[in-house]
Scaffold this motif. Structure first.
Motif: not given
Length: 328
Positions: A43, A142, A146
């Motif tokens: 994560e 993320r 991104n």
């Protein structure tokens, strides 16, 4: 080979060409203008960077903390820990090592960063103290994957000004020479610039806003950092010299030694690319936190990287040996 970090072509030929890309966990690898490596841990990712201090023996513990934390912050990430390697020459006194570590620990405390390990030795391999520091940060994967990239028309912002670190170092190393000519006030102003060498605050703010890119200004100065950033993203730019802030002490030092402040090492300054629609938000947040900044140009799709002054227009060329090494 010249003193200072390797040129772009030397890096490609001697370093990058030897590297094998084996591990899928490595998400971001070495590249021109890339401040950090990023390793996948599910994560989260681990963001890492490493740098030496070789250009000065003054304030070396303080500098070692900030230069590496600045790299981590250029990814919009809060640094967590620092590992320090200290190589000291024969004859180094115990109090010198203690002073370095006290200074490093004090600066780490200010940034809420732990010194989590390292190595210290006395060796005949060096003739002055050299420190290498490695910084570690943590980010949600993320947010890294991104991440925005700069585009044509994005505005280029510079925090604090040009030659911050170099001015401070020179004022410490050449204090007697400069004080006799320009007085104590100018020297103290120059030294005080080393109190501004952290870009962690602006890096975290800009990361939350979602700017296009960030690159802290180290060897090669403002123009070197801009060239590296444009090269990384395959962009051109137009930079306006009269928009770049240069502190009074920096002007005095650079004029005295006949060096270019725009090519002088400048930890404490951050180059930020930001979409025009986010510029006002960035300005508001910086003003709220009393972070000095100036808008110095913008990115474009041309191949050229251009510096425009009141007298001429010239192409920004790759960074070579930093101006600091002409003095020290």
């Amino acid at each position: 080979m010249k003193v200072g970090k390797l040129t772009t072509e030397q890096l490609k030929k001697l370093v990058f060409s030897t590297l094998n890309k084996k591990r899928k966990e490595v998400l971001i690898r070495p590249n021109i203008g890339e401040d950090c490596a990023v390793v996948d841990f599910g994560e989260y990712v681990c963001v890492m960077s490493t740098d030496p201090i070789t250009g000065t023996a003054e304030e070396i513990g303080k500098l070692a903390i900030h230069i590496t934390c600045n790299d981590i912050a250029s990814s919009g990430v809060e640094p967590i820990g620092i590992m320090l390697t200290i190589m000291a020459p024969k004859g180094t006194k115990e109090e010198e090592i203690k002073k370095i570590m006290e200074d490093a620990s004090n600066e780490a405390d200010k940034l809420n960063v732990d010194i989590i390990g390292g190595h210290t030795e006395i060796t005949s391999a060096v003739n002055r103290i050299v420190i290498s520091s490695t910084g570690i940060g943590k980010q949600l994967k993320r947010n890294i994957l991104n991440k925005n990239i700069p585009r044509e028309g994005d505005v280029i912002v510079l925090t604090k000004g040009a030659g911050i670190e170099g001015t401070g170092i020179i004022c410490f190393e050449k204090e007697d020479e400069l004080k006799n000519l320009y007085g104590e006030k100018i020297i103290n102003e120059g030294k005080s610039l080393l109190d501004k060498i952290s870009v962690v605050k602006e890096g975290i703010i800009a990361g939350k806003i979602g700017v296009s890119c960030m690159h802290d200004v180290t060897e090669g100065g403002v123009l070197g950092a801009i060239w590296e950033m444009c090269t990384l993203y395959n962009l051109g730019c137009v930079i306006y010299e009269d928009k770049i802030k240069i502190n009074n002490s920096t002007s005095v030092v650079c004029n005295h030694f006949n060096i270019n402040p725009l090519r002088l090492i400048s930890s404490g300054s951050m180059i930020i690319g930001v979409d025009k629609c986010k510029l006002n938000k960035l300005k508001c947040e910086f003003e709220k936190e009393n972070i000095e900044f100036c808008i110095i140009g913008e990115f474009n799709r041309c191949n050229k990287k251009v510096l425009i002054s009141s007298e001429f227009e010239e192409e920004i060329v790759p960074p070579e040996s930093d101006e600091l090494y002409k003095v020290i």
